[in-house]
Scaffold this active site. Structure first.
Site, PDB file in Angstrom:
ATOM      1  CB  ILE A   1      17.896  82.283 -49.140  1.00  0.00           C
ATOM      2  CG1 ILE A   1      19.524  82.718 -49.001  1.00  0.00           C
ATOM      3  CG2 ILE A   1      17.883  80.840 -49.445  1.00  0.00           C
ATOM      4  CD1 ILE A   1      19.139  84.409 -48.933  1.00  0.00           C
TER       5      ILE A   1
ATOM      6  NE  ARG B   1      11.649  67.483 -51.207  1.00  0.00           N
ATOM      7  CZ  ARG B   1      10.685  67.863 -50.008  1.00  0.00           C
ATOM      8  NH1 ARG B   1      10.777  65.960 -48.808  1.00  0.00           N
ATOM      9  NH2 ARG B   1       9.923  69.037 -49.732  1.00  0.00           N
TER      10      ARG B   1
ATOM     11  CG  HIS C   1      21.089  72.884 -43.283  1.00  0.00           C
ATOM     12  ND1 HIS C   1      21.066  74.340 -43.218  1.00  0.00           N
ATOM     13  CD2 HIS C   1      20.163  73.820 -44.063  1.00  0.00           C
ATOM     14  CE1 HIS C   1      21.251  75.176 -43.352  1.00  0.00           C
ATOM     15  NE2 HIS C   1      20.174  74.633 -44.474  1.00  0.00           N
TER      16      HIS C   1
ATOM     17  CE  LYS D   1      20.229  83.285 -42.107  1.00  0.00           C
ATOM     18  NZ  LYS D   1      18.589  83.390 -41.695  1.00  0.00           N
TER      19      LYS D   1
ATOM     20  CG  ASP E   1      14.945  83.437 -41.259  1.00  0.00           C
ATOM     21  OD1 ASP E   1      16.001  82.827 -42.099  1.00  0.00           O
ATOM     22  OD2 ASP E   1      13.541  84.152 -41.340  1.00  0.00           O
TER      23      ASP E   1
END
Length: 319
Positions: free
Chosen positions: A12, A34, A76, A94, A179
């Protein structure tokens, strides 16, 4: 020019970077992970100049105006909060966070910080949904709608092999409702508002996540069913039924063929050659909001209503 950095290195995020490259007024200045080496490799693959090891490094850079958060769902909320505290505008994938209360708190923080926060829900900004909205009034009194998004995930094979990939891990905010089901719920909120009543049922898989489910949203005089699955695939269109005509929608998240069917059969058809699942609309909206061309109130309220309805669906399915 908005200089934005991405958080996360999933597919995404690839799509977001592609959409940003086609949208005036925004530039992906850096990516982050990370793992610094992974970030650098990812940046090189996608032609992005900057690479950061971790979100803290992104937020400390005064040359970054905004962040796109495409990390696992469970990450998030703290990442959005940190970005807002650092004075960065935020576009978060989302579902934005786990609950409406969490979202409303972040919206309040963003307003006090003077930054833009919206959810990256492509359906809301897709031209196909605009075509659906334009034709609703021609259907007569709306009575039924059936929205579904079901696509068997390639990661389901890992589940069958005894593994727990992130998208099927409840601890990471994974599952079919988060999802794919979110698209149907969001479309219902966008078109009809928040439902008066909610009932639901779900299929739980070995990881403890929902692999498939069905929600029924009730409005005065109207019933909407929302089906979703990551362990099976749907091949039929979604539809909205009015007393005068029915609207067929080929792909709920990105409609590209919207057909009005009357008593005598198909009467009109709207089509688009735009790519399915394009993120261009949401990126353009973000640029508009950051530039001060509009206020994000409607976007934020719609996200809050969607998250509240998702919570009600989960509660009903667990009952």
């Amino acid at each position: 020019m908005i200089r934005i950095a991405t958080v996360g290195t999933s597919v995404i995020t690839d799509a977001f970077i592609g959409a940003a490259s086609r949208t005036p007024g925004i530039e992906v200045a850096a990516v982050s992970s990370r793992d610094g080496a992974k970030a650098r490799s990812y940046a090189d693959r996608l032609g992005v100049a900057g690479a950061f090891a971790g979100l803290d490094a992104v937020l400390a850079d005064p040359g970054i105006d905004a962040v796109y958060i495409g990390s696992p769902n469970s990450a998030h909320a703290p990442q959005v909060a940190a970005a807002i505290a650092a004075g960065k505008h935020v576009l978060v994938e989302k579902p934005a966070v786990a609950s409406a209360a969490e979202w409303d708190d972040l919206v309040d923080r963003a307003r006090r910080a003077g930054v833009v926060l919206i959810e990256a829900m492509r359906t809301a900004y897709d031209p196909g949904i605009g075509a659906v909205r334009e034709q609703l009034g021609s259907l007569g009194v709306l009575r039924r709608a059936s929205f579904h998004y079901a696509k068997r995930s390639s990661r389901y094979d890992a589940v069958l092999a005894g593994e727990t990939p992130n998208i099927f891990d409840p601890a990471m905010g994974g599952g079919a409702l988060a999802d794919l089901g979110v698209y149907g719920v969001h479309a219902a909120i966008l078109l009809f508002g928040e439902p008066a009543e909610v009932s639901a049922s779900a299929v739980t898989i070995a990881t403890g996540a929902d692999g498939a489910g069905l929600a029924v949203l009730r409005y005065p005089g109207l019933i909407v069913d929302v089906g979703y699955s990551k362990i099976t695939t749907a091949v039929r269109p979604s539809e909205i039924q009015g007393e005068s005509a029915t609207l067929l929608i080929d792909h709920l998240a990105s409609p590209r063929r919207v057909t009005r069917v009357g008593a005598g059969g198909p009467e009109s058809e709207w089509t688009s050659e735009a790519p399915v699942d394009t993120l261009d609309g949401e990126v353009a909206r973000f640029v508009e909001l950051v530039g001060g061309g509009a206020a994000p109130d409607d976007d934020q309220v719609r996200t809050s209503a969607t998250l509240r309805t998702l919570e009600r669906i989960r509660q009903a399915a667990a009952a």
